[in-house]
Scaffold this motif. Sequence first.
Motif, short mmCIF file in Angstrom:
data_model
loop_
_atom_site.label_atom_id
_atom_site.label_comp_id
_atom_site.label_asym_id
_atom_site.label_seq_id
_atom_site.Cartn_x
_atom_site.Cartn_y
_atom_site.Cartn_z
N GLU A 156 -0.04 29.64 -41.60
CA GLU A 156 0.13 30.35 -40.33
C GLU A 156 1.36 31.24 -40.29
OE1 GLU A 156 -2.18 30.33 -37.69
OE2 GLU A 156 -3.34 29.43 -39.30
N GLN A 157 1.91 31.61 -41.45
CA GLN A 157 3.09 32.49 -41.47
C GLN A 157 2.87 33.64 -42.44
OE1 GLN A 157 7.11 30.79 -40.76
NE2 GLN A 157 6.16 28.98 -41.66
N VAL A 158 3.34 34.82 -42.04
CA VAL A 158 3.31 36.00 -42.90
C VAL A 158 4.70 36.62 -42.86
CG1 VAL A 158 2.36 38.33 -43.21
CG2 VAL A 158 0.85 36.45 -42.52
N CYS A 159 5.21 36.97 -44.04
CA CYS A 159 6.50 37.62 -44.16
C CYS A 159 6.26 39.08 -44.57
CB CYS A 159 7.36 36.91 -45.21
SG CYS A 159 9.00 37.62 -45.38
N THR A 160 6.92 39.99 -43.89
CA THR A 160 6.76 41.42 -44.18
C THR A 160 8.14 42.04 -44.38
OG1 THR A 160 4.88 41.43 -42.64
CG2 THR A 160 5.71 43.57 -43.38
N ARG A 161 8.31 42.75 -45.51
CA ARG A 161 9.52 43.54 -45.74
C ARG A 161 9.11 45.00 -45.55
NH1 ARG A 161 12.09 46.40 -49.76
NH2 ARG A 161 10.44 45.98 -51.28
N PHE A 162 9.84 45.71 -44.68
CA PHE A 162 9.42 47.06 -44.32
C PHE A 162 10.64 47.91 -43.97
CE2 PHE A 162 9.65 44.56 -40.49
CZ PHE A 162 10.09 45.41 -39.49
N THR A 163 10.40 49.20 -43.84
CA THR A 163 11.40 50.14 -43.34
C THR A 163 10.86 50.74 -42.06
OG1 THR A 163 12.15 50.67 -45.57
CG2 THR A 163 12.71 52.24 -43.84
N ASP A 174 -2.91 38.32 -42.62
CA ASP A 174 -2.36 39.52 -43.29
C ASP A 174 -2.88 40.79 -42.62
OD1 ASP A 174 -0.85 38.16 -45.20
OD2 ASP A 174 -2.46 38.20 -46.69
N ARG A 175 -4.14 40.78 -42.28
CA ARG A 175 -4.76 41.95 -41.64
C ARG A 175 -4.10 42.22 -40.28
NH1 ARG A 175 -8.36 42.92 -37.88
NH2 ARG A 175 -8.89 40.74 -37.55
N ILE A 176 -3.91 41.17 -39.49
CA ILE A 176 -3.27 41.32 -38.17
C ILE A 176 -1.81 41.77 -38.34
CG2 ILE A 176 -2.47 40.05 -36.12
CD1 ILE A 176 -5.47 40.66 -36.08
N ALA A 177 -1.11 41.21 -39.32
CA ALA A 177 0.29 41.61 -39.57
C ALA A 177 0.35 43.09 -39.94
CB ALA A 177 0.90 40.75 -40.66
N THR A 178 -0.61 43.57 -40.71
CA THR A 178 -0.64 44.98 -41.08
C THR A 178 -0.92 45.85 -39.86
OG1 THR A 178 -1.36 44.45 -43.33
CG2 THR A 178 -1.79 46.69 -42.56
N ILE A 179 -1.84 45.43 -39.01
CA ILE A 179 -2.13 46.17 -37.77
C ILE A 179 -0.87 46.26 -36.92
CG2 ILE A 179 -3.39 46.09 -35.57
CD1 ILE A 179 -5.76 44.90 -37.16
N TYR A 180 -0.10 45.18 -36.86
CA TYR A 180 1.14 45.18 -36.09
C TYR A 180 2.02 46.37 -36.48
CZ TYR A 180 5.81 44.07 -34.53
OH TYR A 180 7.05 44.16 -33.96
N HIS A 181 2.13 46.64 -37.78
CA HIS A 181 3.02 47.68 -38.27
C HIS A 181 2.48 49.09 -38.09
CE1 HIS A 181 6.26 45.13 -39.64
NE2 HIS A 181 5.32 44.26 -39.94
N ASN A 182 1.30 49.22 -37.47
CA ASN A 182 0.84 50.53 -37.01
C ASN A 182 1.61 50.95 -35.77
OD1 ASN A 182 -1.10 50.70 -39.05
ND2 ASN A 182 -2.70 49.82 -37.75
N LEU A 183 2.24 49.97 -35.10
CA LEU A 183 3.09 50.19 -33.92
C LEU A 183 2.34 50.89 -32.78
CD1 LEU A 183 6.38 51.27 -35.74
CD2 LEU A 183 5.70 48.97 -35.01
N ASP A 184 1.09 50.52 -32.60
CA ASP A 184 0.25 51.11 -31.56
C ASP A 184 0.19 50.17 -30.36
OD1 ASP A 184 -1.78 52.15 -29.94
OD2 ASP A 184 -3.06 52.67 -31.65
N PRO A 185 0.69 50.60 -29.19
CA PRO A 185 0.68 49.71 -28.03
C PRO A 185 -0.72 49.27 -27.62
CG PRO A 185 1.34 51.94 -27.41
CD PRO A 185 1.27 51.91 -28.90
N GLU A 226 6.38 45.05 -48.88
CA GLU A 226 5.80 43.79 -49.37
C GLU A 226 5.31 43.00 -48.18
OE1 GLU A 226 8.11 41.56 -52.58
OE2 GLU A 226 9.69 42.65 -51.50
N GLN A 227 4.25 42.25 -48.40
CA GLN A 227 3.76 41.35 -47.36
C GLN A 227 3.05 40.19 -48.03
OE1 GLN A 227 2.46 42.61 -43.31
NE2 GLN A 227 0.46 42.28 -44.22
N PHE A 228 3.41 38.99 -47.63
CA PHE A 228 2.79 37.81 -48.22
C PHE A 228 2.84 36.69 -47.20
CE2 PHE A 228 7.22 38.08 -49.40
CZ PHE A 228 7.73 36.84 -49.08
N GLY A 229 1.97 35.72 -47.37
CA GLY A 229 1.97 34.62 -46.43
C GLY A 229 1.23 33.42 -46.96
N GLN A 230 1.39 32.36 -46.18
CA GLN A 230 0.70 31.12 -46.48
C GLN A 230 0.48 30.41 -45.15
OE1 GLN A 230 2.68 28.64 -49.31
NE2 GLN A 230 1.06 27.15 -49.36
#
Length: 115
Positions: free
Chosen positions: A65-72, A6-17, A59-63
Amino acid sequence: MQSDNDRIATIYHNLDPKDVDEILTQDFKGEHWGGSHTWDFTSHREYLQSGEKSDTIHEQFGQGEQVCTRFTRIFLHDGKEVSADAIHVKKFRNGKIAHIWECLNHKQVEEQMSG
């Protein structure tokens, strides 16, 4: 408590190369649902470097090795700022994102481009 994935998925959405090496596997693959477009580690870094964009996670949830993220995502498309709702299913391997399946609301983009 937030899992490492979840932490890595959240970092992804910072969109920082600068985060790409930490969060994506070297053999990373991204694809739009239906296979209409795919991208890899290198092209994803280039995309993140190519102009302003931002994500808002709803929203973000997972189980396991998978995390699902709903975002804009707000981004520039043909020089015009647009906003689109999206869903990612992220598959993890060894603590990094190995695969993203993306479903983006293309109708929203088309409506904003024609308006």
